[in-house]
Write a protein that holds these residues in place. Sequence first.
Motif: not given
Length: 412
Positions: A34-35, A161-165, A178-181, A260-262
Amino acid sequence: MPAHAVFTPYARLFTVPGARAFSLAGWFARVPMATVGLGSVLLVQAESGSYALAGAIAGTLSLAFAVASPQWARVMDRYGQSPVLRWTALAYLVLGLSFVAVVVSGAPVWTWFALAVLSGASGTSIGSVVRSRWAHALEDPAQRQTAFAFESVADEVVFVTAPPLVTFLAALVSPPAGFLTGLLVGVVGGLVMSRLETTAPPVTPRVAGQPHVRIRVLTAGLVAVAVTYLAMGLVFGAMDVVVVGFADAEGRPAVAGLALSAYAAGSLVAGLAYGVVRLPGTLVTRFLGCALLFAVAAQTLYLVSSLRLLIGLAFLAGLTIAPVLVAGMSLVESRVPRASLTESLTWTSTGLTVGVTAGSALAGTAVDRWGAESAFAVPALGAALTGLLGVAAWAVLRRPTGQVAEVAPAAH
């Protein structure tokens, strides 16, 4: 339906010894799915200013994964999951960090593509790994459907959860954050999963002096499901790019993750319901019906004219995602030998990933040329193609010859 009626079948799954551990580790290990796409789009677009290049890089990562992951799955079926998970996780860490380094350092663009290929090829299909463990642990087909639905829900929790983060970190910390997390969380999950050897499916022992028998995995039925999933993947890849572009055009880039989360939240809700409802008809007819609903629901994307409307329509369209995925995975699981289950399930994921590759590239070009609002035609057309391919898959799968996995001697 009362809440206890929904959750009780899921609670029973976790009475299986080791299920909590491998399912939780699998949840963390699948975070990169997802990231990687969204994170690479945000990273490359920030460094280059081009959505077309960002979509091409994201597509390259996905395509490399699509080509390599079935090969890793074949090795897992033959030699065991743990050693493959261990080495691929370490390779993914090194190569993912190298990819970010060449992008942020302004290295030649060809190195971006080269590292995207290498890092993408080091990934394994964690969803297939976890589903094969459930199939090994559960004898009842109804319980396996519930387990597969739970894993689809786990997928969607990641996508909720991942896209907003990712968008938050990219916008407020730095583009690579974001990519690294996602990269680091996925590596930790993969390494933990590699240590859970007791829940892994057993490897078929080889008898000395006897030739190795190779199972012919790519039957007509499996290919039909995988190709239908390819069209679904096109929708997913296009949504990542088009939603980011639309939110940026509206002056609110951080809202892309919420939209994207929706989309994923709708799938999560539907997945929970699908896992406990016993629908009439065969697996084949359910797969067809779900594919057609997916095709129809996504046509509402043509109506998008604001971020608020996008979030609502994305949730409604998302309600049709998990049922297609669960029906297809259950269909494949019911028709293939256990000795090739991980590889077979991975081929369906490969179909999705190849579609994500095409969708990212097409949508990136469409956003640059037509504008983000008009580019919603890409995922809408991809969904329509899913419906058509679902009908073709139904025609193949209803034949008796599509129900048997063939076995052939391996070449020497």
